[in-house]
Design a protein around this motif. Structure first.
Motif, short mmCIF file in Angstrom:
data_model
loop_
_atom_site.label_atom_id
_atom_site.label_comp_id
_atom_site.label_asym_id
_atom_site.label_seq_id
_atom_site.Cartn_x
_atom_site.Cartn_y
_atom_site.Cartn_z
N LEU A 113 -43.59 -10.11 10.52
CA LEU A 113 -44.60 -10.31 11.55
C LEU A 113 -45.99 -9.95 11.03
N ARG A 114 -46.10 -8.85 10.31
CA ARG A 114 -47.41 -8.46 9.76
C ARG A 114 -47.91 -9.50 8.76
N ASP A 115 -47.02 -10.05 7.97
CA ASP A 115 -47.41 -11.10 7.02
C ASP A 115 -47.85 -12.35 7.78
N THR A 116 -47.16 -12.67 8.87
CA THR A 116 -47.54 -13.83 9.69
C THR A 116 -48.92 -13.63 10.30
N GLN A 117 -49.19 -12.42 10.76
CA GLN A 117 -50.52 -12.15 11.33
C GLN A 117 -51.61 -12.30 10.29
N ARG A 118 -51.37 -11.84 9.06
CA ARG A 118 -52.37 -11.99 8.01
C ARG A 118 -52.65 -13.47 7.72
N LYS A 119 -51.60 -14.29 7.65
CA LYS A 119 -51.78 -15.71 7.36
C LYS A 119 -52.46 -16.44 8.51
N ASN A 169 -62.91 -25.99 19.07
CA ASN A 169 -63.13 -24.71 19.76
C ASN A 169 -61.90 -24.30 20.55
N PHE A 170 -61.21 -25.29 21.14
CA PHE A 170 -59.97 -24.98 21.86
C PHE A 170 -58.91 -24.47 20.90
N PHE A 171 -58.81 -25.06 19.73
CA PHE A 171 -57.87 -24.61 18.71
C PHE A 171 -58.20 -23.18 18.26
N VAL A 172 -59.47 -22.91 18.01
CA VAL A 172 -59.90 -21.56 17.58
C VAL A 172 -59.58 -20.52 18.65
N SER A 173 -59.85 -20.85 19.92
CA SER A 173 -59.59 -19.92 21.01
C SER A 173 -58.11 -19.60 21.14
N SER A 174 -57.26 -20.60 21.00
CA SER A 174 -55.82 -20.38 21.14
C SER A 174 -55.26 -19.55 19.99
N VAL A 175 -55.69 -19.85 18.76
CA VAL A 175 -55.21 -19.07 17.61
C VAL A 175 -55.73 -17.64 17.68
N ASN A 176 -56.95 -17.46 18.16
CA ASN A 176 -57.49 -16.11 18.31
C ASN A 176 -56.69 -15.31 19.33
N THR A 177 -56.31 -15.92 20.44
CA THR A 177 -55.48 -15.23 21.44
C THR A 177 -54.13 -14.85 20.85
N LEU A 178 -53.55 -15.76 20.07
CA LEU A 178 -52.25 -15.48 19.46
C LEU A 178 -52.33 -14.32 18.47
N CYS A 179 -53.38 -14.30 17.64
CA CYS A 179 -53.49 -13.27 16.58
C CYS A 179 -53.89 -11.91 17.15
N ASP A 199 -50.26 -7.00 20.67
CA ASP A 199 -49.50 -6.26 21.68
C ASP A 199 -48.13 -5.85 21.14
N THR A 200 -47.50 -6.74 20.40
CA THR A 200 -46.20 -6.40 19.79
C THR A 200 -46.38 -5.35 18.71
N LEU A 201 -47.46 -5.43 17.93
CA LEU A 201 -47.71 -4.44 16.89
C LEU A 201 -47.99 -3.06 17.48
N LEU A 202 -48.56 -3.01 18.67
CA LEU A 202 -48.77 -1.72 19.34
C LEU A 202 -47.44 -1.05 19.65
N THR A 203 -46.49 -1.84 20.17
CA THR A 203 -45.14 -1.30 20.41
C THR A 203 -44.47 -0.89 19.11
N ILE A 204 -44.72 -1.62 18.03
CA ILE A 204 -44.14 -1.27 16.73
C ILE A 204 -44.71 0.05 16.23
N LEU A 253 -37.24 2.47 22.12
CA LEU A 253 -38.36 1.74 21.52
C LEU A 253 -37.88 0.71 20.50
N GLY A 254 -36.81 1.04 19.76
CA GLY A 254 -36.25 0.07 18.83
C GLY A 254 -35.75 -1.18 19.56
N SER A 255 -35.10 -0.96 20.71
CA SER A 255 -34.64 -2.10 21.50
C SER A 255 -35.82 -2.90 22.05
N ASP A 256 -36.89 -2.22 22.49
CA ASP A 256 -38.08 -2.92 22.99
C ASP A 256 -38.73 -3.77 21.90
N VAL A 257 -38.78 -3.23 20.69
CA VAL A 257 -39.38 -3.97 19.58
C VAL A 257 -38.57 -5.22 19.28
N SER A 258 -37.26 -5.11 19.27
CA SER A 258 -36.41 -6.27 19.00
C SER A 258 -36.61 -7.37 20.03
#
Length: 340
Positions: A133-139, A204-214, A220-225, A275-280
């Motif tokens: 997931l961290r590698d995906t966020q970097r890319k 601009n719509f593409f940029v906004s959507s990718v920004n929301t995803l990243c 939000d998932t990384l915060l739980t991690i 927390l491990g179950s929540d992350v999964s």
């Protein structure tokens, strides 16, 4: 070069004046013997003669307390034995104590892990998913950076085309011999500007959507991690503490400490597993959401760019209607992606 010469009568009168001054200085009290003089913030010198009284260099602590009339109501309530305030203060003290103990144990656990003096709990499958997931966020962040640069550069291209079209139109009115040629070019630049603004809306719509995803969904998932990783350190710290107490000699004090350590271990183990179950679960839903969002955005990006550079205005407008993207009219100034 002349020098000033003092008159004889003035030179004769000066010795009596000097004697008078010395006599006056002798009559003044000695500075070191004065009880009211303050010379510096340092302690007075060691007395050299008998009878010297050394003055205190600080105030007595008993005089620094606040008067009884200025005591706050909460202090009066505490002194009067208000059970609620006493209970609240004890609860705060207990919380600080527990936090200090937990911080010490976790810091010790981290240091021992780095030195290789203790073991750590490892879930290889979950940690592999976290690293992926961290590698995906970097890319994806790299894609976001490049698409923002493309939108910014293309915005300036559209603005330049609009200005060039206006210049051609103005020259068409002032140059009758080249009016037809200038009008052709002005119309071409207006058409390019209109299509460019349509493509810019898609970018601009593409940029906004990718920004929301990243920066929102994945973050939000990384915060739980991060909470899961903190819980793992706490769990390992109390697990190590329990193992050490289990090896200690059986005494009444050690038995009581062992029971308390067992209780803390069970609490942190349950928190760590939850927390491990929540992350999964979050990783699973995040992956499904990521695939769905990027499938839509990549299709939009491909269709819009292909239609623009092939000159297919109808396909470009149909693409934006398909994704419900609104574009401003060509006459209005289009804001850059920084202003959105």
């Amino acid at each position: 070069m002349s020098q000033a010469v003092m008159p004889t009568n003035q030179m004769r009168e000066s010795p009596p004046m000097e004697r008078n001054i010395h006599e006056m200085l002798k009559d003044t009290p000695v500075m070191n013997d004065s009880n009211t003089a303050v010379h510096s913030g340092t302690a007075p010198p060691t007395p050299q003669r008998m009878g010297f009284i050394q003055h205190p260099t600080s105030l007595p602590l008993s005089q620094t307390a606040a008067p009884a009339s200025m005591t706050s109501p909460s202090m009066n309530s505490t002194q009067n034995g208000d059970p609620q305030i006493i209970k609240a203060q004890q609860s705060k003290i207990e919380s600080i104590k527990n936090w200090s103990i937990s911080t010490y144990k976790c810091t010790k656990q981290l240091m021992f892990e780095k030195l290789g003096k203790t073991s750590r709990t490892v879930d290889k499958e979950l940690e592999a998913q976290i690293e992926q997931l961290r590698d995906t966020q970097r890319k994806y962040s790299n894609i976001l950076r490049l698409s923002r640069a493309l939108a910014s550069h293309f915005y300036h291209v559209v603005q330049t085309q609009h200005a060039l079209g206006e210049a051609f139109s103005d020259l068409a009115q002032k140059s009758p011999e080249l009016q037809e040629e200038f009008l052709y070019n002005a119309e071409t630049q207006r058409s390019l500007t209109k299509n460019g603004e349509t493509l810019l809306g898609a970018l601009n719509f593409f940029v906004s959507s990718v920004n929301t995803l990243c920066n929102k969904t994945i973050e939000d998932t990384l915060l739980t991690i991060r909470q899961y990783e903190t819980a793992r350190i706490e769990y390992d710290a109390y697990r190590t503490d329990l193992e050490l107490l289990a090896q200690a000699p059986r005494t009444d004090a050690n038995t009581a400490r062992l029971e308390e350590a067992q209780h803390n271990y069970e609490l942190h183990k349950a928190h760590f597993e939850k927390l491990g179950s929540d992350v999964s679960v979050k990783l699973k839903f995040l992956d499904e959401n990521r695939i769905k969002v990027m499938h839509k955005q990549l299709l939009l990006f491909h269709n819009a760019v292909s239609a623009y550079f092939s000159g297919n205005q109808q396909a470009l407008e149909a693409t934006l209607k398909q994704f419900n993207i609104k574009v401003k009219s060509p006459n209005s100034s289009y804001p850059s992606w920084l202003e959105q």
